[in-house]
Every structure is written in C-alpha cells, then in structure tokens.
Design a protein around this motif. Structure first.
Motif, PDB file in Angstrom:
ATOM      1  N   TRP A  15     102.153 104.920 -54.975  1.00  6.58           N
ATOM      2  CA  TRP A  15     100.820 104.400 -54.637  1.00  6.58           C
ATOM      3  C   TRP A  15      99.841 105.526 -54.326  1.00  6.58           C
ATOM      4  CZ3 TRP A  15      98.891 100.026 -56.011  1.00  6.58           C
ATOM      5  CH2 TRP A  15      99.735  98.941 -56.235  1.00  6.58           C
ATOM      6  N   GLY A  19      96.521 106.269 -56.564  1.00  7.93           N
ATOM      7  CA  GLY A  19      95.203 106.353 -55.927  1.00  7.93           C
ATOM      8  C   GLY A  19      94.517 107.679 -56.183  1.00  7.93           C
ATOM      9  N   SER A  22      93.629 108.029 -60.070  1.00  9.28           N
ATOM     10  CA  SER A  22      92.510 107.172 -60.490  1.00  9.28           C
ATOM     11  C   SER A  22      91.185 107.673 -59.921  1.00  9.28           C
ATOM     12  CB  SER A  22      92.769 105.720 -60.104  1.00  9.28           C
ATOM     13  OG  SER A  22      92.843 105.572 -58.702  1.00  9.28           O
ATOM     14  N   THR A  23      91.166 108.052 -58.651  1.00 12.84           N
ATOM     15  CA  THR A  23      89.915 108.569 -58.081  1.00 12.84           C
ATOM     16  C   THR A  23      89.593 109.944 -58.657  1.00 12.84           C
ATOM     17  OG1 THR A  23      91.079 109.422 -56.128  1.00 12.84           O
ATOM     18  CG2 THR A  23      90.076 107.228 -55.944  1.00 12.84           C
ATOM     19  N   LYS A  55      92.844 116.885 -57.075  1.00 12.16           N
ATOM     20  CA  LYS A  55      93.641 115.662 -56.914  1.00 12.16           C
ATOM     21  C   LYS A  55      94.667 115.533 -58.040  1.00 12.16           C
ATOM     22  CE  LYS A  55      90.497 112.626 -54.376  1.00 12.16           C
ATOM     23  NZ  LYS A  55      89.710 111.380 -54.470  1.00 12.16           N
ATOM     24  N   GLY A 101      89.567 103.025 -48.384  1.00 12.29           N
ATOM     25  CA  GLY A 101      90.207 103.856 -49.405  1.00 12.29           C
ATOM     26  C   GLY A 101      90.748 105.169 -48.852  1.00 12.29           C
ATOM     27  N   LEU A 105      94.773 106.147 -48.359  1.00 11.87           N
ATOM     28  CA  LEU A 105      95.351 107.325 -48.991  1.00 11.87           C
ATOM     29  C   LEU A 105      95.852 108.332 -47.956  1.00 11.87           C
ATOM     30  CD1 LEU A 105      92.927 107.784 -52.011  1.00 11.87           C
ATOM     31  CD2 LEU A 105      95.316 107.051 -52.072  1.00 11.87           C
TER      32      LEU A 105
END
Length: 129
Positions: A15, A19, A22-23, A55, A101, A105
C-alpha cells in the motif's frame, strides 16, 4: 519472523508503494490540479519533479532485495516527505481532508519499516550496501 508480522509488512509495504508510485507519477507529469496545490502550499513547480523522482526511486529501493542501508535512507526520505507535507498543510491551515493522504502514507511508512524482515534491516551481519 512470525507469519502475522510478514503479512503486516507486505500489506503495509504494498500500500505504501502504491501510494508513493501513484503520487510520484502525478507529480512527474505535473497534472494541473497538483501544480495548483503546490503553488497554494508555496512550493515552486519544479519541486514536483524532485519529489516525484525521489518517490519512485524510493519505491524501487524498498521493494528490491538486499541494500539495507539504502532502504533505511528510502524509509527516512518517505518519513521526512510525509511529515513535511503534514506540517505544510498545518502551516497554510488547510482543511482536515488534506491531511489524510500524507498521514496515511506516514503511518504505512512506519509500519512497513517496523515490520520489515531481518534481511531488509541494517545489522552487523548484513551491513553491505
């Protein structure tokens, strides 16, 4: 490692990585909504590229086997990035929904780091890079 701990690690890690990836992609392609949000928070547009790249690199490192020292840096980077996002939202007095969000995270980062298997930890036995 207990089976429960292994499951907790992989659920949190998957997860977290979903996250972050995708961000990170959204930040790299600089969607208009994301650019506006960053401008509202007081950051320049190029900051999106920087954090998007970091990221994605962090996700690769966290998922890759071995490299425990670099994993520590990736987890630290995720921690600083998400805690910084929370404090930025606090500074501009954003609505409560904006904290979800980054807070999620941040929690996933801590849980994934805490439950990581021994071969993904920095110890005397595996202190290679």
């Amino acid at each position: 490692m207990k089976k429960r701990d292994k499951i907790t690690y992989w659920v949190a890690t998957i997860w977290l990585c979903l996250g972050m990836i995708s961000t990170g992609i959204v930040q790299l392609v600089q969607l208009e909504e994301e650019v506006q949000k960053m401008n509202t928070l007081g950051y320049p547009d190029y900051f999106l590229t920087i954090i998007g790249v970091w990221k994605i690199l962090g996700v690769i490192v966290v998922l890759a086997p071995k490299m425990p020292l670099i994993k520590e840096w990736a987890y630290a980077g995720f921690f600083f990035l998400m805690s910084g996002a929370i404090f930025t939202h606090l500074a501009v007095r954003d609505e409560l929904v904006e904290y979800f969000g980054p807070a999620l995270l941040l929690v996933l980062t801590i849980v994934s780091w805490y439950f990581r298997p021994a071969d993904r930890k920095l110890t005397k036995a595996n202190d290679e890079i």
